[in-house]
Design a protein around this motif. Structure first.
Motif, PDB file in Angstrom:
ATOM      1  N   VAL A 147       0.843  -1.195   0.000  1.00 51.26           N
ATOM      2  CA  VAL A 147       0.000   0.000   0.000  1.00 51.26           C
ATOM      3  C   VAL A 147       0.880   1.246   0.000  1.00 51.26           C
ATOM      4  CG1 VAL A 147      -1.874   1.216   1.178  1.00 51.26           C
ATOM      5  CG2 VAL A 147      -1.744  -1.268   1.312  1.00 51.26           C
ATOM      6  N   GLY A 148       0.465   2.258  -0.741  1.00 47.15           N
ATOM      7  CA  GLY A 148       1.201   3.516  -0.708  1.00 47.15           C
ATOM      8  C   GLY A 148       1.077   4.189   0.647  1.00 47.15           C
ATOM      9  N   VAL A 149      -0.167   4.490   1.061  1.00 46.31           N
ATOM     10  CA  VAL A 149      -0.447   5.093   2.371  1.00 46.31           C
ATOM     11  C   VAL A 149      -1.404   4.167   3.104  1.00 46.31           C
ATOM     12  CG1 VAL A 149      -1.415   7.068   3.601  1.00 46.31           C
ATOM     13  CG2 VAL A 149      -0.103   7.429   1.492  1.00 46.31           C
ATOM     14  N   TYR A 150      -0.925   3.578   4.201  1.00 45.83           N
ATOM     15  CA  TYR A 150      -1.654   2.558   4.950  1.00 45.83           C
ATOM     16  C   TYR A 150      -1.999   3.134   6.319  1.00 45.83           C
ATOM     17  CZ  TYR A 150      -2.714  -2.450   5.313  1.00 45.83           C
ATOM     18  OH  TYR A 150      -3.337  -3.660   5.377  1.00 45.83           O
ATOM     19  N   VAL A 151      -3.296   3.308   6.625  1.00 47.49           N
ATOM     20  CA  VAL A 151      -3.725   3.985   7.850  1.00 47.49           C
ATOM     21  C   VAL A 151      -4.523   2.988   8.686  1.00 47.49           C
ATOM     22  CG1 VAL A 151      -4.725   6.093   8.782  1.00 47.49           C
ATOM     23  CG2 VAL A 151      -3.948   6.048   6.402  1.00 47.49           C
ATOM     24  N   LEU A 152      -4.039   2.692   9.882  1.00 45.09           N
ATOM     25  CA  LEU A 152      -4.605   1.637  10.716  1.00 45.09           C
ATOM     26  C   LEU A 152      -4.993   2.174  12.091  1.00 45.09           C
ATOM     27  CD1 LEU A 152      -1.935  -1.053   9.803  1.00 45.09           C
ATOM     28  CD2 LEU A 152      -4.305  -1.036   9.022  1.00 45.09           C
ATOM     29  N   ASP A 153      -5.715   1.343  12.848  1.00 49.86           N
ATOM     30  CA  ASP A 153      -6.118   1.659  14.221  1.00 49.86           C
ATOM     31  C   ASP A 153      -6.948   2.950  14.225  1.00 49.86           C
ATOM     32  OD1 ASP A 153      -4.611  -0.626  15.033  1.00 49.86           O
ATOM     33  OD2 ASP A 153      -2.795   0.582  14.962  1.00 49.86           O
ATOM     34  N   THR A 154      -6.594   3.936  15.041  1.00 47.27           N
ATOM     35  CA  THR A 154      -7.319   5.217  15.047  1.00 47.27           C
ATOM     36  C   THR A 154      -6.459   6.339  14.465  1.00 47.27           C
ATOM     37  OG1 THR A 154      -6.588   5.711  17.308  1.00 47.27           O
ATOM     38  CG2 THR A 154      -8.689   4.548  17.053  1.00 47.27           C
ATOM     39  N   ALA A 155      -5.483   5.983  13.674  1.00 47.86           N
ATOM     40  CA  ALA A 155      -4.566   6.973  13.108  1.00 47.86           C
ATOM     41  C   ALA A 155      -5.287   7.896  12.129  1.00 47.86           C
ATOM     42  CB  ALA A 155      -3.407   6.271  12.416  1.00 47.86           C
ATOM     43  N   GLN A 156      -4.691   9.081  11.927  1.00 50.60           N
ATOM     44  CA  GLN A 156      -5.220  10.072  10.994  1.00 50.60           C
ATOM     45  C   GLN A 156      -4.086  10.559  10.101  1.00 50.60           C
ATOM     46  OE1 GLN A 156      -7.433  13.229  12.958  1.00 50.60           O
ATOM     47  NE2 GLN A 156      -7.956  11.863  14.653  1.00 50.60           N
ATOM     48  N   VAL A 157      -4.385  10.704   8.807  1.00 57.80           N
ATOM     49  CA  VAL A 157      -3.364  11.128   7.848  1.00 57.80           C
ATOM     50  C   VAL A 157      -3.939  12.213   6.947  1.00 57.80           C
ATOM     51  CG1 VAL A 157      -1.929  10.417   5.895  1.00 57.80           C
ATOM     52  CG2 VAL A 157      -2.165   8.910   7.881  1.00 57.80           C
ATOM     53  N   LEU A 158      -3.146  13.248   6.716  1.00 60.60           N
ATOM     54  CA  LEU A 158      -3.445  14.278   5.726  1.00 60.60           C
ATOM     55  C   LEU A 158      -2.395  14.182   4.631  1.00 60.60           C
ATOM     56  CD1 LEU A 158      -4.653  16.904   4.549  1.00 60.60           C
ATOM     57  CD2 LEU A 158      -3.191  18.171   6.152  1.00 60.60           C
ATOM     58  N   VAL A 159      -2.847  14.029   3.391  1.00 63.92           N
ATOM     59  CA  VAL A 159      -1.958  13.990   2.232  1.00 63.92           C
ATOM     60  C   VAL A 159      -2.332  15.160   1.340  1.00 63.92           C
ATOM     61  CG1 VAL A 159      -1.220  12.676   0.214  1.00 63.92           C
ATOM     62  CG2 VAL A 159      -1.809  11.472   2.336  1.00 63.92           C
TER      63      VAL A 159
END
Length: 295
Positions: A147-159
């Motif tokens: 995966v390019g950007v893999y977001v798991l659990d309660t994580a937050q990502v801004l791209v």
């Protein structure tokens, strides 16, 4: 792996604020481990052959223009892993995250890697876990096998202002996690461009030429002012109890439907949609099976 004597490490720590780190000569992970919380580390042009783990507030900033490349060296692990049980914010700027090496004993799909082989973490570009927050600004994430950007659990990502190209999945978000994409590109993934089980907001983003659907919505997804074009499957596939809002997008020239629910009447093998969809002001045309297939 490079080793760094205590005097060399102290010298590098004294310099990293003033001038970019040469990661071909000094272990970038060692610099990260000893940096103060909230530090900014500038990285000079070059190829950094390390898998990085970040567990504190930190900014990594490269030279931009594809000049600073973080390339994984440990098979089966992400190029950059951001993880913390408590909230932290990690910012990546002007970097390329590329070529996480595949481990021969991992399964063939990225999501299975994380679910059934969590100790391997998965050879993704950027993996964010726990309660961590990550920001990817002007970053290229390319040619990672899972995966390019893999977001798991309660994580937050801004791209934002970034490119996610030629990965297994472009972006994968687990049920309690969230992602926001702005002014970015997700192209030529082997599987779905975006697979969202959690929450996603997508604005002014190009989602093109992915191997399955452009967007597979299983969670809560909003896509606005974006282009979803030339994907092999449907432009947007709605699954399960997903809640999806599509506003002012161009959804065109996809291999199946422009927008479809996972239903037998739409050509899928099972009836698996009980959610909701709001479509407004979209331009949907040139899709092989038609514009929209919803209940």
């Amino acid at each position: 792996m490079r080793t760094l004597g205590i005097l060399g490490l102290l010298g590098a720590l004294a310099l990293y604020r003033a001038q970019p780190i040469d990661c071909t000569a000094i272990s970038l992970q060692a610099i990260i481990d000893t940096a103060r919380d909230g530090a900014t580390i500038a990285i000079a042009p070059g190829v950094c052959a390390e898998n990085l783990i970040i567990t504190k507030n930190l900014t990594l900033e490269g030279a931009g223009g594809g000049q600073t490349v973080l390339r994984g060296s440990k098979p089966g692990f992400p190029v950059v892993l951001v993880q913390s049980d408590t909230p932290i914010t990690v910012t990546l700027k002007h970097l390329t995250l590329a070529n996480a090496p595949k481990a021969s004993d991992t399964p063939q799909h990225g999501k299975e890697c994380a679910l059934f082989y969590p100790e391997l973490l998965c050879p993704s570009g950027l993996q964010v876990r726990g309660a961590a927050h990550a920001i990817a600004e002007s970053v290229r994430i390319v040619r990672n096998p899972w995966v390019g950007v893999y977001v798991l659990d309660t994580a937050q990502v801004l791209v934002h202002s970034s490119e996610i190209i030629e990965n297994g999945w472009g972006v994968y978000v687990s049920p309690d996690a969230s992602v926001e994409l702005r002014d970015s590109r997700v192209e030529r993934s082997r599987e779905n461009g975006l697979e969202i089980w959690g929450t996603a907001s997508v604005q002014r983003t190009l989602i093109r030429s992915n191997g399955r659907s452009g967007v597979e919505s299983v969670g809560t997804v909003g896509v606005f002012d974006s282009e979803i074009v030339q994907n092999r499957g449907s432009g947007v596939l709605l699954v399960g109890a997903s809640r999806t809002e599509l506003i002012a997008n161009e959804i065109a020239q996809n291999g199946l439907w422009g927008v479809a629910a996972q239903l037998r009447t739409c050509g899928y093998l099972a009836d698996n949609f009980r959610g909701s969809a709001v479509l407004d002001q979209n331009r949907i045309f040139g899709n092989r099976l038609g514009a929209v297939c919803l209940p």
